[in-house]
Design a protein around this motif. Structure first.
Motif, PDB file in Angstrom:
ATOM      1  N   THR A   1      38.641  47.292  13.412  1.00 40.38           N
ATOM      2  CA  THR A   1      38.986  47.097  12.010  1.00 40.38           C
ATOM      3  C   THR A   1      39.442  45.666  11.799  1.00 40.38           C
ATOM      4  OG1 THR A   1      39.668  49.404  11.832  1.00 40.38           O
ATOM      5  CG2 THR A   1      40.411  47.904  10.096  1.00 40.38           C
TER       6      THR A   1
ATOM      7  N   ALA B   1      41.445  43.462   9.087  1.00 40.81           N
ATOM      8  CA  ALA B   1      42.303  43.416   7.902  1.00 40.81           C
ATOM      9  C   ALA B   1      42.404  41.961   7.460  1.00 40.81           C
ATOM     10  CB  ALA B   1      43.679  43.991   8.215  1.00 40.81           C
ATOM     11  N   TYR B   2      41.949  41.670   6.240  1.00 39.29           N
ATOM     12  CA  TYR B   2      41.876  40.280   5.798  1.00 39.29           C
ATOM     13  C   TYR B   2      42.643  40.095   4.502  1.00 39.29           C
ATOM     14  CZ  TYR B   2      38.408  41.872   2.384  1.00 39.29           C
ATOM     15  OH  TYR B   2      37.784  42.519   1.350  1.00 39.29           O
ATOM     16  N   ARG B   3      42.951  38.849   4.238  1.00 39.04           N
ATOM     17  CA  ARG B   3      43.577  38.443   2.990  1.00 39.04           C
ATOM     18  C   ARG B   3      43.100  37.031   2.678  1.00 39.04           C
ATOM     19  NH1 ARG B   3      46.417  39.284   7.254  1.00 39.04           N
ATOM     20  NH2 ARG B   3      47.754  37.672   8.187  1.00 39.04           N
TER      21      ARG B   3
ATOM     22  N   LYS C   1      31.212  41.165   3.887  1.00 42.07           N
ATOM     23  CA  LYS C   1      32.424  40.658   3.278  1.00 42.07           C
ATOM     24  C   LYS C   1      33.570  40.755   4.272  1.00 42.07           C
ATOM     25  CE  LYS C   1      35.190  41.443  -0.882  1.00 42.07           C
ATOM     26  NZ  LYS C   1      35.399  42.306  -2.060  1.00 42.07           N
ATOM     27  N   PRO C   2      34.464  39.782   4.330  1.00 43.18           N
ATOM     28  CA  PRO C   2      34.609  38.586   3.470  1.00 43.18           C
ATOM     29  C   PRO C   2      34.026  37.330   4.077  1.00 43.18           C
ATOM     30  CG  PRO C   2      36.576  38.844   4.748  1.00 43.18           C
ATOM     31  CD  PRO C   2      35.639  39.925   5.214  1.00 43.18           C
TER      32      PRO C   2
ATOM     33  N   GLU D   1      43.005  38.172  -2.515  1.00 37.91           N
ATOM     34  CA  GLU D   1      42.393  39.483  -2.293  1.00 37.91           C
ATOM     35  C   GLU D   1      42.749  39.974  -0.898  1.00 37.91           C
ATOM     36  OE1 GLU D   1      37.917  41.505  -2.204  1.00 37.91           O
ATOM     37  OE2 GLU D   1      38.204  39.392  -2.734  1.00 37.91           O
ATOM     38  N   ARG D   2      42.972  41.271  -0.812  1.00 36.45           N
ATOM     39  CA  ARG D   2      43.233  41.904   0.472  1.00 36.45           C
ATOM     40  C   ARG D   2      42.238  43.037   0.670  1.00 36.45           C
ATOM     41  NH1 ARG D   2      48.215  41.246   3.053  1.00 36.45           N
ATOM     42  NH2 ARG D   2      49.582  39.712   2.041  1.00 36.45           N
ATOM     43  N   GLY D   3      41.960  43.340   1.912  1.00 39.99           N
ATOM     44  CA  GLY D   3      41.042  44.431   2.184  1.00 39.99           C
ATOM     45  C   GLY D   3      40.888  44.670   3.674  1.00 39.99           C
ATOM     46  N   ARG D   4      40.132  45.687   3.980  1.00 37.60           N
ATOM     47  CA  ARG D   4      39.857  46.039   5.378  1.00 37.60           C
ATOM     48  C   ARG D   4      38.383  46.392   5.491  1.00 37.60           C
ATOM     49  NH1 ARG D   4      44.895  47.558   7.912  1.00 37.60           N
ATOM     50  NH2 ARG D   4      43.799  48.694   9.552  1.00 37.60           N
ATOM     51  N   ILE D   5      37.783  45.979   6.580  1.00 36.16           N
ATOM     52  CA  ILE D   5      36.400  46.340   6.851  1.00 36.16           C
ATOM     53  C   ILE D   5      36.337  46.948   8.249  1.00 36.16           C
ATOM     54  CG2 ILE D   5      35.409  44.594   5.336  1.00 36.16           C
ATOM     55  CD1 ILE D   5      34.851  42.896   7.802  1.00 36.16           C
TER      56      ILE D   5
END
Length: 788
Positions: free
Chosen positions: A265, A267-269, A302-303, A279-283
């Motif tokens: 996983t 986890a980005y910002r 992304k991202p 923006e924050r999210g997880r891929i």
């Protein structure tokens, strides 16, 4: 009367009773405080361990040192508060005998205030008036009698202490057990908590970020994008804005990890950019390939595609987490200005006045700059940010050159191309001081303009396909070259003989006017005589050479070559007479067409009369639906307009053809003069009686006819003005016909004259033939007499 008495000391038994209570109270305070401190330390150890270790098992990172420092300060603060509140604040409080006596009086009612009274009397010196020795002895005796029933344990609530001790023993027992069973983990927990060390917890899985692949445009001949590997330095990487990356993660490579993750996983910002918030999210990285070096995960979505702002991300694989990777987005290095320093070759500069300076600076055109062949070129570039390296690739040869740049970086650099022999296509790959490579190479196209041979546009003036031996051939036109004509000449080759060359002395430059003649009568004399004889055929051409000197082979331009037959004057005159006859017939055809034009105008004029009948053929119209008078009038009007329009077209056509006939007669006149077979009477007829009158008709009469036809076409709908204009047009057409007919009569006179000349020519030829036969006959008779 009572007397003063000294203060009475407290009985030793009572003082011992109070002292025993005093130290037991202080011992209780210490036990309670220390047990609570032990509970606090044991409890905070496990809580801190859980906060630091359990998230790791869930894939999070260890607590940072700052968080552990804060936690340690909380533990120390809590311990200080317990020690102060439960021990220090209570231990050093003064416990008076009276307070202790009151405590015993409240717990044991048997004292009936005797203990308190004894303590108070011991601390005060009562007056004798208020003092009764018997009463004091009785009170003291009663207090001493009640001391036997005092039991200290009944004064204290030991349950909290027992509870705290049990909890403390359990907590410290668990800690000791933890140390006994897993000393390494327990020791690491203590070091991380109390010594603030950064030893990472051991994981069941192990992952590592290999780096990223930077997507590049497809290579020539391929549709698949290429990738350039990039590595993180101290978990930081700089890329160009808009770059597309492929993150690469490897699991369990060269380790004894117990678990191989099946997913990773990210986890980005992102940082805010302009009007776009962070923006924050997880891929999820679920696609992998197993290799001998471990399991490889990659991400292309992304991202990391089309990066526009800086990204910070963590990678989690089962219980292993790698934090604070940073991809900083910066401007891509690009070329913002390109200029060229050009040093032209000598053949371009040696002109007066010069069209090119020896050294010149000019801007580069994006679509490609055209530069003369042989020019020394220095490309000057300016970038938008300091560069650390530049690679120049020649697209055609696929050879690359690394330019030498200062280690501190530079905004400007040069690349020489000396000299330019052919078109050059270059690709410049830039790397800035942040180690960011340009996403697309900067292309430079230099089109080499080869030097061309001189362009020769000359023609023979007044010369046909046949000439006499005494001909004079005029040559007129111009010779041009981009950078100057060095010299020009004519070449004459008679049959298979060696060509005769003669320079054209008309100067040099970028444009040379040619107006010279070759007089073959003059060429008969001299050492290199050129003699034309009837039935010869020669070739005439014009050549020129420019100033090109880059090679040993000069650039020579060849003009048109003319093949010309040599004939006798009589044969040439016969050919010209045939051309005159052809021109007369052509002129007669023009005259017939003009006559038809005049007749068409006559019909238009007749149709404009009020009593004129209809010219329309109505036999094709159906009988059951005859035309009305309005329809009939409209059709007649259309017919008149059509005839007038055709007349205008015919007039224009006849004018052009007449002009051509006049020019052809002038050409015949020029040929007569150049071939030296002209006579005053012939030239007078051709020029003054035929060519010039025809030119006058073309210049004055035909334009007037065209003007009147155009005016008539505009006024055909006006019944008042149309007849008058039609009469004027018809009058002008008759005038043109009359003048053309006069010229035709001169042509007929010329033909009669030519026929007379032909007759005389035939008589002369017959006479020559008769004389030749007479000579042959006399020779034959003389031979016969000799034989006899």
């Amino acid at each position: 009367m009572t007397t003063a008495s000294p203060t009475l000391d407290l009985h030793p038994s009572l003082r011992q009773l109070l002292s025993g209570l005093r130290w037991r109270i202080r011992a209780y305070v210490w036990l309670e405080g220390l047990s609570l401190a032990a509970v606090w330390l044991g409890l905070t150890f496990w809580i801190s361990f859980a906060l630091d270790y359990l998230p790791v098992r869930l894939g999070a990172s260890e607590l940072p040192r700052s968080a552990r420092l804060l936690l340690l300060l909380v533990i120390a603060g809590g311990l200080g508060w317990v020690l102060w509140h439960y021990i220090l604040r209570r231990t050093f409080v003064k416990l008076a005998d009276r307070s202790l006596a009151l405590l015993l009086e409240r717990r044991y009612s048997d004292f009936r205030d005797s203990l308190v009274t004894s303590v108070e009397l011991a601390e005060v010196a009562p007056t004798r008036a208020n003092y009764s020795a018997q009463m004091l002895d009785h009170t003291r005796a009663e207090a001493l009698a009640s001391t036997t029933s005092v039991q200290y344990q009944q004064l204290f609530n030991v349950a909290p202490i027992v509870r705290n001790c049990i909890i403390a023993v359990c907590l410290f027992g668990s800690i000791l057990g933890f140390f006994a069973l897993n000393q390494a983990t327990a020791s690491q927990a203590a070091r991380r908590l109390y010594l603030l060390q950064n030893d990472a917890w051991a994981r069941l899985a192990h992952i590592e970020v290999i780096g990223v692949d930077l997507e590049r445009p497809p290579l020539p001949g391929s549709n698949v994008p290429s990738y350039v590997p990039l590595e993180f330095v101290n978990r930081e990487l700089k890329v160009a804005k808009g770059a597309s990356l492929r993150l690469k993660v490897r699991a369990n490579a060269g380790t004894d990890a117990q678990v191989v993750p099946t997913t990773c996983t990210v986890a980005y910002r992102t940082e805010p950019m302009g009007d776009f918030p962070a923006e924050r999210g997880r891929i999820l990285l679920s696609k992998y390939r197993d290799h001998s070096e471990g399991r490889h995960f990659s991400s292309e979505g992304k991202p990391f595609v089309g990066l526009l702002s800086t990204v910070t991300f963590d990678v989690i694989g089962y219980d292993h987490r790698l934090s604070n990777f940073r991809i900083e987005v910066v401007d891509s290095p690009t070329i913002i200005e390109t200029t060229l320093d050009l040093e032209y070759p000598p053949y371009m500069v040696n002109q007066a006045p010069p069209a090119y300076w020896p050294v010149r600076e000019q801007p580069y055109v994006v679509s490609g700059t055209s530069i003369p062949e042989g020019t020394n070129v220095v490309l000057n570039f300016r970038s938008n940010k300091p560069l650390s390296s530049v690679t120049v690739r020649d697209i055609e040869s696929d050879l690359s050159t690394e330019l030498s740049l200062p280690q501190t970086g530079t905004l400007e650099f040069q690349y020489p191309v000396q000299p330019l022999q052919k078109s050059v296509s270059l690709e410049l790959s830039l790397t800035d001081i942040d180690n960011v490579k340009s996403e697309r190479p900067h292309r430079v196209l230099l089109n080499a303009i080869p030097d061309t041979e001189p362009q020769i546009r000359v023609a023979l003036k007044g010369i046909g396909q046949s000439v006499t031996p005494d001909v004079m051939i005029p040559i007129a036109g111009e010779i041009t070259d981009d950078y100057g004509v060095e010299k020009a000449w004519t070449e004459v080759q008679i049959g298979e003989a060696k060509p005769f060359r003669r320079d054209l002395a008309n100067g040099t430059g970028t444009k040379v006017k040619v107006e010279q003649s070759i007089d073959f009568r003059e060429l008969r004399s001299g050492d290199n005589a050129v003699i034309l004889r009837p039935q010869d055929r020669f070739t005439l051409g014009v050549s020129a050479m420019d100033k090109f000197n880059l090679t040993d082979v000069p650039h020579v331009g060849q003009g048109d070559k003319w093949q010309i037959d040599v004939v006798t004057p009589g044969e040439l005159l016969s050919q010209l007479e045939v051309r005159e006859l052809s021109l007369r017939r052509r002129f007669e055809q023009i005259l017939d067409e003009m006559t038809q034009l005049r007749d068409s105008l006559v019909r238009v004029r007749s149709s404009l009369d009020a009593n004129a009948g209809s010219e329309l053929d109505l036999s094709a119209e159906p009988a059951e639906s005859p035309l009305t008078s309005e329809q009939l009038a409209e059709r007649e009007k259309e017919l008149r307009i059509l005839r007038v329009q055709r007349g205008g077209q015919q007039s224009e056509k006849s004018r052009e053809e007449t002009s051509g006939v006049a020019a052809s007669f002038l050409d015949i006149r020029e040929e007569l003069i150049n071939n030296r077979v002209d006579t005053e009477e012939r030239i007078e007829r051709l020029q003054n009686q035929i060519a010039q009158p025809l030119q006058a008709i073309v210049a004055t009469q035909f334009p007037e006819l065209d003007r009147r036809i155009a005016a008539l076409e505009k006024q055909l709908g006006d019944p008042t003005a149309a007849p008058e204009l039609a009469d004027a047009t018809l009058e002008q057409a008759n005038r043109v016909l009359a003048e053309m007919d006069q010229v035709l009569q001169k042509m007929l006179d010329l033909e009669s004259y030519n026929e007379l000349i032909d007759l005389v020519r035939d008589l002369l030829k017959s006479q020559e033939d008769l004389l030749e036969r007479t000579k042959q006959e006399r020779k034959r008779q003389a031979l016969e007499e000799l034989q006899e």
